[in-house]
Structures are given as C-alpha cells and as structure tokens.
Design an enzyme around this catalytic site. Structure first.
Site, PDB file in Angstrom:
ATOM      1  CE1 TYR A   1      -7.081   2.693  -0.790  1.00 61.46           C
ATOM      2  CE2 TYR A   1      -4.379   3.367  -0.132  1.00 61.46           C
ATOM      3  CZ  TYR A   1      -5.963   2.737  -0.756  1.00 61.46           C
ATOM      4  OH  TYR A   1      -5.297   1.605  -1.383  1.00 61.46           O
TER       5      TYR A   1
ATOM      6  CB  CYS B   1     -18.173  -1.333 -18.056  1.00 63.97           C
ATOM      7  SG  CYS B   1     -18.149  -0.668 -16.038  1.00 63.97           S
TER       8      CYS B   1
ATOM      9  CD  GLU C   1      -2.684  -0.802  -0.501  1.00 65.50           C
ATOM     10  OE1 GLU C   1      -2.848  -0.130  -0.153  1.00 65.50           O
ATOM     11  OE2 GLU C   1      -3.735  -1.682  -0.431  1.00 65.50           O
TER      12      GLU C   1
ATOM     13  CB  CYS D   1     -23.458   3.045 -15.254  1.00 71.03           C
ATOM     14  SG  CYS D   1     -22.063   4.481 -15.135  1.00 71.03           S
TER      15      CYS D   1
ATOM     16  CB  CYS E   1     -18.316   2.874 -21.038  1.00 72.58           C
ATOM     17  SG  CYS E   1     -17.845   4.197 -19.799  1.00 72.58           S
TER      18      CYS E   1
ATOM     19  CG  ASP F   1      -8.458   4.368  -5.034  1.00 74.90           C
ATOM     20  OD1 ASP F   1      -9.884   3.872  -5.171  1.00 74.90           O
ATOM     21  OD2 ASP F   1      -7.037   3.302  -5.292  1.00 74.90           O
TER      22      ASP F   1
ATOM     23  CB  CYS G   1     -14.379   2.700 -14.249  1.00 77.05           C
ATOM     24  SG  CYS G   1     -15.786   4.780 -14.050  1.00 77.05           S
TER      25      CYS G   1
END
Length: 295
Positions: free
Chosen positions: A123, A206, A40, A212, A203, A141, A196
DNA sequence: ATCCTGGGAT
DNA sequence: ATCCCGGGAT
C-alpha cells in the site's frame, strides 16, 4: 459523455473529490515527498484528526529524511507519542536512514525501490509513488477495497484481501491519464473513508448512487466468512506493552525493574511484554547497567 | 495466520 | 461498557 461504466466511475468519483476533498496539509501542492511519506506511515493506523498535529510537529522537527536519520531511533519513538504501534516509529526512522544512505536523501519514486525500504509495503509504496510523484499505479487500501466491492462487484464487503486480485481490480478502473489516475486513487480512498464507510454507509450522499452495483442489487447482506474477533485490549499483552512504552517515553533516566514492576501485577505477563519490546528494539538495556531506555 | 496500540464510534 | 479499526512484519 462517458463511453463506458469504468469512465463513469472514475469521472464521477473525481468530480466528487474535487468538490468534497478534505483540505489536508499533505495534499497541498507544495508538500514534499518526505511529508507525504510521513503522513502515510502515520495514517496506516490512525485517523486523520489525530495525525494532523503530530504530522505538523514531526515535519517541523525533521523536515527531511536526513534530519531524522541524524538522531537516535529513540527520539522518533518518543516523538511518536500515543499514535500507537510504536514499531512504526522505529521503521520510519530506519526508512529515513535507508533513504539517506542509499538514495542520497531523496525519497525514491519507483515502487520497487520503495518496497525495499523498512516499513513500506504494497500500500504505502504505491501511495507514495502516486501521491508524491504522480506515478500511475493502483493504490489499494481497505477503503478502496470496500468501494470496489460495493460499486463494482455488488457485494456489501470485500472478500479476504489478495494483493494481486485487489491491485488488478483497481487497475481495471484506473483512468489512463496520469493526473486523473492520481485523483481517482485519492478520491476512491476518500469516498470509502467519508461516505462508503464500513458500518454505516451514507448512501444518500453517495455520488455513485446511480452506478453502484450494490445499490442496484438491493443492498444484499454480506454472507462471506466473518473476520475473527479481536482479543480484548484491556489486560492484553498490547496493553502492557503500551504501559511500558509510555513509561520509557516519559522517562529521561533509565527505567528500573522496580518501576516496571509497579506498572502491572502479573509478573509473568510483564516479563513477556518487556522481552517482546527488547526483541523489537523498542527498548534496550541501559548501557550503564541499571534499567531500560529507548533505543 | 497472528501480532501489534490507543481512540473513537456505537 | 463493548466493538471496531488496518498495513506491515513475521
């Protein structure tokens, strides 16, 4: 069948994630909490492809917080190499020291305890709690903010970040079940990173297409305030700091003023960069007298 | 609000 | 060649 739009969202993302998640070593079941914490820190600033080899080497060398805490901070800065933002190497080292001294060498699972550690903010604290320990907390995030802005709010881009609003937005769609919540946290991030995306969203690929809100609204353009354009890197103070750090990492003897002078023609800017590095603790005057070394 | 790094995408 | 990125600290 799902009974609410929220369930549809998380179930769809989770089904997609279980199918399409990249296989990454820090996602392996056996990965330690320390390994996840290190990933991280590195991923805060750097794409997965560049982090992978660095992460492997880091964990082989320092498999526990105590192992890292036992070496000088400069070793961490040197091993950080070209990942960028070397202050984070310093913070990761300080984080290892704090975990060793205050938590008996065990990465804490509590969000507030994590937040108290150096280099860990809203985060990273939640990412470590969720991914290392399965704690059910919203992890937000920039990818998640974008996915929610589009899929839920029907906006092309999220508005300005607001910790409380962003966390509440994610909490509102987080599955109640702990295991599903963990998958959704990872899946929403992955969807934002892979499909995304900010500039050219795929898209067509997706899984949320039928749900959406942005798509349903006909992909309206973003009309909010534009982010300020960042200064050019070339010739910036960041650039000069980077040159000095590169020199310090490569050297195994103190770097002299003459060697530093050779790095950049503008003396004033060079001095400014050096004093900044000294103030940050990334460089220190050699105790012996001549030149500068890593801490 | 601004600064911090170095690459990859465009 | 230029644009874009992004969490944490201050």
């Amino acid at each position: 069948m799902p009974e609410t739009a929220t369930e549809t969202l998380s179930e769809t993302v989770n089904a997609w994630f279980r199918e399409h998640a990249r296989e990454l070593p820090w996602r392996e079941p056996g990965c330690s909490a320390w390994g996840i914490l290190v990933s991280e820190f590195m991923l805060q600033q750097t794409p997965v492809a560049r982090v992978l080899p660095q992460w492997q080497a880091w964990l082989e060398r320092w498999p526990t917080p105590a192992a890292l805490a036992a070496v000088p901070a400069g070793e961490a800065v040197r091993a950080w190499n070209r990942l960028g933002y070397p202050r984070r190497a310093l913070w990761l080292h300080a984080c290892a020291v704090a975990i060793t001294e205050q938590h008996a060498g065990v990465v804490p699972a509590d969000v507030d305890a994590l937040l108290a550690l150096p280099g860990i903010g809203p985060y990273t604290a939640r990412a470590v709690a969720a991914f290392a320990y399965g704690v059910r907390v919203p992890v937000v995030d920039t990818n998640v903010r974008r996915v929610l802005a589009r899929a839920v709010d029907g906006q092309a881009e999220p508005g300005p970040p607001s910790a409380t609003r962003d966390l509440a937005a994610m909490a509102a769609v987080l599955p109640v079940d702990e295991a599903e919540a963990r998958v959704f946290n990872a899946g929403a991030m992955e969807l934002g990173a892979i499909v995304c995306t900010a500039r050219a969203p795929r898209c067509v690929d997706c899984p949320l297409a039928s749900v959406c809100a942005w798509r349903a609204a006909g992909y309206p353009a973003y009309n909010g305030p534009r982010r300020a354009v960042q200064k050019k890197y070339e010739g910036s103070d960041r650039h000069v700091r980077g040159l000095i750090m590169r020199e310090l990492r490569a050297a195994h003897a103190p770097v002299t003023d003459a060697e530093l002078d050779a790095l950049w023609t503008d003396d004033v800017q060079l001095a400014r960069a050096l004093s900044g590095l000294l103030a940050d603790g990334l460089a220190v005057r050699d105790p012996g007298g001549e030149g500068y070394v890593l801490p």
